[in-house]
Design an enzyme around this catalytic site. Structure first.
Site, short mmCIF file in Angstrom:
data_model
loop_
_atom_site.label_atom_id
_atom_site.label_comp_id
_atom_site.label_asym_id
_atom_site.label_seq_id
_atom_site.Cartn_x
_atom_site.Cartn_y
_atom_site.Cartn_z
CD GLU A 61 2.41 18.52 32.59
OE1 GLU A 61 2.01 19.58 33.10
OE2 GLU A 61 2.16 17.40 33.10
CG HIS A 130 -4.68 10.11 31.11
ND1 HIS A 130 -5.71 10.79 31.72
CD2 HIS A 130 -3.57 10.38 31.85
CE1 HIS A 130 -5.25 11.42 32.79
NE2 HIS A 130 -3.96 11.20 32.89
#
Lengths: 328, 321
Positions: A61, A130
């Site tokens: 990321e 999440h």
């Protein structure tokens, strides 16, 4: 007018902008032809534009965003996808220290036209890593724009504006919004940043809500009108940076009452900033204390009853509305 | 030292190295006089790395730099006046006084700026290389970072990505043996950072970073490969700081004998000797070049000192484009 989903509206924006500008390209994990993005937003685009411009990346990321920064400051317009909003934490140096500051600290020599698309929000039982809503992190970082579209129409128009802009935009999506349908014209349009939308007109109380909470606020407002003949006005800022403070102040001055409904944590959150703005600019117009309906400062839990408990819903919104309305 | 370099190029390289040396000595002097706000990280002793690498680049190629970045700027061709003015926090500086010593950039010469977050420049270099590829240019990117940065996650993420995508990046590790006060052997079980290249399937070389010709040759080879689409190279340049990490750090953590050994390997001393031995330049010609460099530095100081400071309210500008 035709109706399409939020997901399809996003894809249309990407497709149209990629056709318009050959320097626009996408990068992210599993966004290409083998998966089409975890939420299928980019499905079909790799087939249409090729794998050079719809680029599957390693699970890296920080490097995804850093690569986007390097590409943005050298004449291209990257649209990076971070699969889940919580994972922006892995890229926070590149977002907050590089993308956000690169123009300022180099004395405006560079511009950094890039978009980071990422889904926030709870409601599908995927627990603490999440599900969180972290818009406030980015709102708290000068140099970034923050978009929070709640409808397919807003999603498409704002994404096109983000891609055409000259600044890094954190484009906050919400995973429960992807299948939602709404009217989206076939013809070209964009939506300017910093312009709130009145999702419902009313006179009795102002609700400022973002992302999926706009829909819950709409449900709550309908119910309140039906049962109590009270008319709530719903203001959707659509972008948190820049924030349309005037629209919020104007509505508060009209109704004299304000509740703020957001899914992020209450402390130092989006709702805190909006409450502060109302207090600074419209306190004399308030007939009741401001109420915030927000996540009660917990990580997002897994088990459905736990998760539902911490996310604002129609009931908690109506409760807050009744509280501010009782204070005449 | 053996070389196939042209005489002109060698002299040019020497000139640049001298400029960096004198510039940094002057910055140190100004710092001691309390004229430089904040902190400084001097490039003294590492001149051969920036100059060797940048000589192998074209003007429109890119570099990314670090907190110890003055040398990278000068080697890539930055204006000394604007560089010095930025270090002194002046309005005429490259970044209008918003960046300072640790954040100098000149986008007109492909100097994409110095980042003061260790390791943060690596993915940005990868992005610039990807952009060059997507825009179909033949530009390449040299990415400077220290051995300390090679322990950051970005090192792994970025080199892996550049290798997988076969991007035109030269990863230049300036191994000066110490990350602040932490000696390499205390935080790494390997001696050569270039060994790590094998993990990404790219060439990795270690060169004497105090030998500008060796650095140039390795860079030229890497640049050629990058430009041909053959992907990135990791070049480790073993070098040494003449001074401490920052400001007035006396660097007591470095053994005296080690410092003395490295002082003998001073890159400028060595190049001078080479130039004389090969009769490329005479003592007198060298002195002439040194004098010219001194004059340029004096002019830069004059320019910077006489420049106005920014208006305070300019702090509110340049956040968004």
């Amino acid at each position: 007018m035709r109706k399409i989903t939020y997901r399809d509206a996003l894809r249309e924006a990407l497709r149209e902008e990629m056709k318009r500008d050959p320097t626009v390209f996408l990068l992210g994990e599993d966004i290409g032809k083998y998966w089409g993005g975890a939420f299928k937003v980019t499905e079909g685009l790799a087939e249409e534009f090729g794998e050079e411009r719809v680029r599957d990346t390693p699970i890296s990321e920080n490097a995804i965003i850093g690569t986007a920064v390097g590409a943005a400051i050298t004449g291209t317009c990257p649209v990076a996808e971070i699969m889940f909003g919580d994972l922006t934490a892995l890229a926070m140096d590149q977002i907050a220290n590089q993308a956000a500051k690169i123009r300022y600290m180099f004395g405006a020599q560079a511009k950094c036209p890039m978009v980071i698309r990422t889904p926030f929000g709870a409601g599908v039982n995927i627990a603490s890593h999440h599900s969180q809503s972290l818009e406030a992190w980015f709102m708290h970082t000068p140099g970034l724009h923050v978009a929070v579209p709640s409808t397919p129409y807003d999603a498409k128009g704002l994404l096109k504006t983000a891609i055409r802009g000259n600044n890094p935009t954190v484009f906050c999506e919400h995973k429960l919004l992807y299948p939602i349908e709404g009217e989206v014209p076939e013809q070209e349009y964009t939506i300017p940043f910093g312009k709130a939308d009145t999702k419902r007109e009313g006179e009795d109380v102002t609700i400022v809500a973002t992302l999926y909470m706009v829909h819950k606020a709409l449900n709550a407002a309908k119910q309140l009108e039906k049962e109590n003949a009270i008319n709530a006005e719903i203001i959707d800022p659509r972008t948190l940076t820049p924030l349309d403070t005037q629209a919020i102040i104007k509505s508060v001055k009209k109704t004299g009452r304000l509740i703020i409904v957001t899914e992020d944590c209450k402390t130092a959150g989006v709702s805190a900033e909006i409450a502060a703005i109302a207090a600074e600019h419209a306190v004399d117009y308030l007939d009741a204390p401001i109420k915030r309906v927000a996540e009660p400062d917990t990580p997002i839990p897994f088990s459905p009853p736990l998760e539902q408990y911490v996310i604002p819903n129609e009931k908690t919104i109506i409760k807050a509305l009744k509280e501010v309305l009782q204070t005449w | 030292m053996t070389t196939s370099l042209t005489k002109e190029k060698l002299i040019e390289m020497f000139g640049k190295m001298i400029e960096i040396r004198f510039f940094e000595e002057k910055v140190f002097e100004l710092y001691a006089q309390n004229l430089v706000p904040g902190t400084i990280h001097l490039y003294l002793g590492e001149e051969a790395v920036a100059v060797g690498v940048c000589t192998a680049l074209n003007k429109d190629d890119y570099i990314t730099s670090t907190h110890r970045g003055h040398g990278h700027c000068i080697a890539k061709g930055a204006d000394l006046n604007r560089t010095m003015a930025e270090i002194l926090g002046k309005k005429t500086g490259y970044c209008k006084g918003k960046g300072g010593s640790m954040h100098i950039a000149d986008f007109n010469i492909g100097m994409m700026g110095a980042t003061a977050v260790v390791g943060a420049g690596l993915p940005i270099a990868v992005g610039a290389a990807l952009s060059a590829k997507l825009r179909n240019t033949s530009q390449i990117v040299a990415c400077f970072f220290g051995e300390g940065a090679s322990n950051q996650g970005t090192f792994h993420e970025s080199i892996n990505m550049a290798a997988t995508w076969c991007l035109p990046v030269i990863f230049v590790c300036e191994n000066n043996l110490y990350a602040m006060g932490t000696r390499q052997s205390r935080v790494m079980a390997i001696e050569n950072i270039s060994d790590r290249a094998a993990a990404y399937g790219i060439p990795g070389v270690t060169v004497d970073g105090n030998d500008v010709i060796a650095v140039y040759k390795a860079s030229q080879k890497a640049a050629g490969q990058a430009r041909k689409g053959e992907g990135p190279t990791l070049i480790e340049c073993k070098t040494y700081r003449l001074k401490g990490h920052s400001r007035v750090d006396p660097a007591k953590y470095r053994p005296k004998q080690e410092v003395e050994e490295w002082l003998k390997k001073d890159p400028i001393k060595r190049l001078k000797q080479h130039l004389i031995e090969t009769k490329t330049l005479t003592e007198q010609e060298i002195q002439q070049i040194e004098k010219q460099a001194q004059t340029k530095i004096e002019e830069a100081v004059k320019f910077a000192m006489e420049s106005p400071t920014p208006n305070p309210e300019e702090a509110l500008e340049d956040i968004y484009a």
